[in-house]
Design a protein around this motif. Structure first.
Motif, mmCIF file in Angstrom:
data_model
loop_
_atom_site.group_PDB
_atom_site.id
_atom_site.type_symbol
_atom_site.label_atom_id
_atom_site.label_comp_id
_atom_site.label_asym_id
_atom_site.label_seq_id
_atom_site.Cartn_x
_atom_site.Cartn_y
_atom_site.Cartn_z
ATOM 1 N N ARG A 68 0.874 -1.160 -0.072
ATOM 2 C CA ARG A 68 0.005 -0.193 0.131
ATOM 3 C C ARG A 68 0.855 1.120 0.149
ATOM 4 O O ARG A 68 1.917 1.210 0.777
ATOM 5 C CB ARG A 68 -1.190 -0.001 1.137
ATOM 6 C CG ARG A 68 -1.812 -1.229 1.107
ATOM 7 C CD ARG A 68 -2.899 -1.227 0.082
ATOM 8 N NE ARG A 68 -3.600 0.021 0.195
ATOM 9 C CZ ARG A 68 -4.469 0.117 -0.891
ATOM 10 N NH1 ARG A 68 -4.411 -0.663 -2.140
ATOM 11 N NH2 ARG A 68 -5.328 1.123 -0.826
ATOM 12 N N PRO A 69 0.475 2.267 -0.788
ATOM 13 C CA PRO A 69 -0.886 2.214 -1.424
ATOM 14 C C PRO A 69 -0.646 1.449 -2.697
ATOM 15 O O PRO A 69 -1.778 1.131 -3.307
ATOM 16 C CB PRO A 69 -0.922 3.752 -1.908
ATOM 17 C CG PRO A 69 0.494 4.366 -1.961
ATOM 18 C CD PRO A 69 1.207 3.767 -0.834
ATOM 19 N N PHE A 70 0.667 1.033 -3.341
ATOM 20 C CA PHE A 70 0.651 0.392 -4.385
ATOM 21 C C PHE A 70 2.220 0.025 -4.579
ATOM 22 O O PHE A 70 2.834 0.798 -4.169
ATOM 23 C CB PHE A 70 0.069 1.006 -5.674
ATOM 24 C CG PHE A 70 0.599 2.313 -6.104
ATOM 25 C CD1 PHE A 70 1.954 2.723 -6.326
ATOM 26 C CD2 PHE A 70 -0.257 3.453 -5.810
ATOM 27 C CE1 PHE A 70 2.306 4.189 -6.488
ATOM 28 C CE2 PHE A 70 0.166 4.989 -5.844
ATOM 29 C CZ PHE A 70 1.801 5.062 -6.462
ATOM 30 N N SER A 71 2.537 -0.919 -5.476
ATOM 31 C CA SER A 71 3.922 -1.181 -5.896
ATOM 32 C C SER A 71 4.350 -0.058 -6.958
ATOM 33 O O SER A 71 5.331 0.343 -6.749
ATOM 34 C CB SER A 71 3.905 -2.644 -6.270
ATOM 35 O OG SER A 71 5.114 -2.823 -6.954
ATOM 36 N N ASN A 72 3.457 -0.102 -8.012
ATOM 37 C CA ASN A 72 3.792 0.993 -9.106
ATOM 38 C C ASN A 72 2.673 1.405 -9.647
ATOM 39 O O ASN A 72 1.472 0.574 -9.842
ATOM 40 C CB ASN A 72 4.829 0.500 -10.008
ATOM 41 C CG ASN A 72 4.438 -0.792 -10.723
ATOM 42 O OD1 ASN A 72 3.654 -0.607 -11.819
ATOM 43 N ND2 ASN A 72 4.876 -1.803 -10.500
ATOM 44 N N GLN A 73 2.364 2.673 -10.099
ATOM 45 C CA GLN A 73 1.280 2.989 -10.842
ATOM 46 C C GLN A 73 1.641 3.657 -12.021
ATOM 47 O O GLN A 73 2.724 4.800 -11.970
ATOM 48 C CB GLN A 73 0.480 3.883 -9.905
ATOM 49 C CG GLN A 73 -0.840 4.334 -10.590
ATOM 50 C CD GLN A 73 -1.887 5.242 -9.468
ATOM 51 O OE1 GLN A 73 -1.244 6.270 -9.188
ATOM 52 N NE2 GLN A 73 -2.824 4.557 -9.088
#
Length: 384
Positions: A68-73
């Protein structure tokens, strides 16, 4: 009124289309938000400024294994119009980079705009609906830009707080051109009117103690950064730019958030007009024509009341409403404190938000009103 109703109808249709495409593009997900998630938003419409336009936004979020919030975006956006306007961007953010715990963000932009607004420098620059409709405030612009930001954690405190140091660099080129000697741009010829390279490097610090990264419900965030351009960065202009901002979030009861933001921007030196602090856009003084005010300094306060009204499927589908008030102004260096208060501008507006399956993808639409005009905005995520 008919034109406004038509725009709102288009906005509602777009929100529905975004929901359908987001609903159909889920890959490898489970209840712990692992795997990859895609969200797609087609855009189209018409305005007197740009004619017919169309494009779309694709967002890809990779959560890895419970990160969290993400690994990659990543996000990809493109828009083109029948008047010859084009704008595109690629944005990529990673929580871990270069084999270390460095949060990095890369962004590339390119645009060709045949009617970009310029209203001269200052908080009291003239505005006339007649001149606006006649195109007297427009100039042409071709620009490219690359931004890089690297953040690394310095320390953590409490249950949610952390302090990050950041390094920033950008490389950009702009080639503005006058639409005629009778336009404001053609008459004033501001600093940088012939265009050139602006290459900057800077450092900063972020203090983040929020509950939630995309849709904060409690806590606060502070950010400070200073950037410089000059001979050492192979820039055609020599100037410095400083940003200081504070955001706070408070939830008196479930699904209602009171959010506030206070921001101060400053530029010193031979600053090209497109790099000056500006207000009157999607992120501040919403309701004015784009980049309505610009000068050496800007101050801004935003108050928003956000509420999720309806929730379905165990909160996987949410519909929300928010109201906002923006207050701020631009001013030259050396202006007195008393004159700052008397020259404040204020705008108001309301908006809606929708989140479908992906809590990190919030589609936002807003209408804002100023003393001069009203504006519509569409985007992903809240303004802050």
């Amino acid at each position: 009124m008919c034109k406004r109703f038509f725009r709102f109808t288009v906005a509602a249709l777009l929100a529905g289309m975004a929901g359908i495409t987001s609903l159909q593009a889920q890959i490898g997900l489970n209840d712990d938000s692992e795997g990859v998630r895609y969200s797609i938003l087609p855009t189209f419409g018409f305005s007197s400024d740009v004619g017919l336009y169309g494009g779309g936004i694709l967002e890809r979020t990779d959560y890895g294994i419970g990160i969290r919030p993400f690994s990659n975006q990543s996000s990809f956006e493109v828009t083109a119009s029948t008047e010859g306007n084009f704008a595109g961007s690629v944005d990529h953010e990673r929580m871990r980079s270069f084999g270390a715990d460095i949060r990095s963000r890369f962004r590339m932009e390119a645009a060709r705009l045949v009617n970009k607004p310029f209203f001269a420098i200052g908080n009291d620059s003239d505005f006339s609906n007649t001149a606006y409709e006649a195109g007297d405030y427009y100039y042409k612009d071709r620009s490219t830009r690359f931004d890089f930001q690297a953040r690394r954690e310095i320390t953590i405190y409490g249950s949610e707080g952390k302090i990050d140091g950041q390094f920033l660099t950008s490389v950009s080129f702009s080639r503005p051109a006058s639409n005629g000697s009778g336009t404001v741009f053609g008459e004033t010829r501001p600093t940088g009117s012939r265009g050139g390279w602006v290459n900057m490097a800077g450092v900063g610090m972020i203090v983040d103690h929020r509950v939630g990264d995309v849709d904060p419900s409690e806590g606060y965030r502070f950010e400070w950064k200073v950037e410089t351009a000059g001979s050492l960065t192979a820039s055609d202009f020599t100037f410095t730019r400083m940003t200081a901002e504070a955001s706070g979030y408070y939830s008196p009861f479930r699904n209602l958030v009171i959010a506030q933001k206070l921001q101060y921007l400053r530029a010193r030196g031979e600053t090209p007009f497109w790099e000056l602090p500006m207000l009157g856009h999607e992120e501040g003084l919403r309701g004015y024509v784009s980049n309505r005010f610009r000068d050496d300094n800007s101050i801004l306060h935003i108050l928003e009341l956000r509420m999720w009204l309806l929730e379905f499927m165990d909160e996987k589908i949410r519909l929300g409403l928010h109201g906002f008030m923006d207050t701020g102004r631009v001013f030259p260096k050396g202006e007195s404190i008393s004159s700052l208060v008397s020259g404040l501008k204020q705008t108001f507006g309301v908006g809606g938000a929708v989140s479908i399956l992906n809590p990190d993808f919030i589609l936002r639409g807003e209408i804002a009103f100023s003393e001069e005009i009203s504006r519509l905005y569409f985007g992903i995520g809240y303004v802050f």
